[in-house]
Scaffold this motif. Structure first.
Motif, mmCIF file in Angstrom:
data_model
loop_
_atom_site.group_PDB
_atom_site.id
_atom_site.type_symbol
_atom_site.label_atom_id
_atom_site.label_comp_id
_atom_site.label_asym_id
_atom_site.label_seq_id
_atom_site.Cartn_x
_atom_site.Cartn_y
_atom_site.Cartn_z
ATOM 1 N N ALA A 82 23.722 69.631 47.749
ATOM 2 C CA ALA A 82 24.673 68.642 47.219
ATOM 3 C C ALA A 82 23.942 67.382 46.769
ATOM 4 O O ALA A 82 24.286 66.780 45.740
ATOM 5 C CB ALA A 82 25.717 68.312 48.270
ATOM 6 N N TYR A 98 23.965 65.835 43.118
ATOM 7 C CA TYR A 98 24.400 64.456 42.875
ATOM 8 C C TYR A 98 23.331 63.661 42.120
ATOM 9 O O TYR A 98 23.653 62.912 41.201
ATOM 10 C CB TYR A 98 24.740 63.763 44.201
ATOM 11 N N PRO A 126 30.461 62.195 42.086
ATOM 12 C CA PRO A 126 30.878 62.337 43.478
ATOM 13 C C PRO A 126 32.061 63.282 43.662
ATOM 14 O O PRO A 126 32.346 63.697 44.780
ATOM 15 C CB PRO A 126 31.238 60.909 43.893
ATOM 16 N N ASP A 127 32.729 63.631 42.576
ATOM 17 C CA ASP A 127 33.884 64.522 42.659
ATOM 18 C C ASP A 127 33.535 65.984 42.391
ATOM 19 O O ASP A 127 34.416 66.842 42.419
ATOM 20 C CB ASP A 127 34.969 64.067 41.685
ATOM 21 N N PRO A 155 32.587 69.708 43.031
ATOM 22 C CA PRO A 155 32.867 70.535 44.211
ATOM 23 C C PRO A 155 31.681 70.675 45.165
ATOM 24 O O PRO A 155 31.861 70.618 46.386
ATOM 25 C CB PRO A 155 33.271 71.883 43.614
ATOM 26 N N LYS A 166 31.319 67.475 47.136
ATOM 27 C CA LYS A 166 32.362 67.404 48.170
ATOM 28 C C LYS A 166 32.044 68.343 49.339
ATOM 29 O O LYS A 166 32.286 68.005 50.498
ATOM 30 C CB LYS A 166 33.731 67.713 47.572
ATOM 31 N N ILE A 219 29.488 66.620 51.400
ATOM 32 C CA ILE A 219 30.101 65.583 52.239
ATOM 33 C C ILE A 219 30.716 66.226 53.477
ATOM 34 O O ILE A 219 30.534 65.739 54.599
ATOM 35 C CB ILE A 219 31.151 64.784 51.446
ATOM 36 N N LYS A 220 31.430 67.321 53.280
ATOM 37 C CA LYS A 220 32.052 68.024 54.412
ATOM 38 C C LYS A 220 30.998 68.438 55.436
ATOM 39 O O LYS A 220 31.158 68.230 56.638
ATOM 40 C CB LYS A 220 32.812 69.254 53.909
#
Length: 142
Positions: A60, A64, A70-71, A73, A76, A79-80
């Motif tokens: 990720a 990035y 930041p949106d 998939p 995200k 982030i999870k």
């Protein structure tokens, strides 16, 4: 004298190098991004790649840094997985060791790059956890 003359002539030539904006570089990055996007969370956690939540975070983070979205998939998902790592520390299930010396910094770098204000408390926890593993001589290890 001949060597000096050759050096002076060659020293004036400009070096040619790629930059991040070069079409060839952008094409390589785009192919890498597409590949990362094609992987499922399970694929990203496969043992041959190292395994674990931080591995997803690393993918990720790379996405990035290439796209700054930041949106996306994959971001995200990162982030999870980063927050799962934070939750592991909060719940007392974190065990310092060989992998954590690599995983903690990856999670820290990702969240700090993404949004240092939003993740300030998590970054403090992660940083404190990393520094708690520091050896008496000042280095880190396992």
């Amino acid at each position: 004298l001949m060597a000096l003359a050759c050096f002076c002539v060659s020293a004036t030539k400009t070096a040619s190098a790629y930059s991040p904006e070069d079409p060839e570089v952008r094409s390589m990055v785009d192919r890498g991004v597409k590949y990362l996007e094609s992987l499922s969370e399970a694929d990203l956690k496969l043992t041959p790649y190292g395994g674990g939540d931080a591995q997803v975070v690393l993918a990720a983070y790379a996405h990035y840094k290439a796209e700054y979205n930041p949106d996306a998939p994959l971001v995200k998902l990162g982030i999870k997985n980063a927050m799962q790592y934070v939750d592991m520390i909060k719940s007392g299930k974190f065990t310092p060791g060989q992998r954590s010396m690599y995983e903690l910094p990856v999670v820290i770098l990702f969240l700090a790059e993404l949004d240092p204000q939003t993740y300030a408390a998590d970054l403090k926890l992660l940083g404190d956890t990393l520094f708690s593993t520091q050896k008496g001589h000042g280095g880190f290890g396992y």
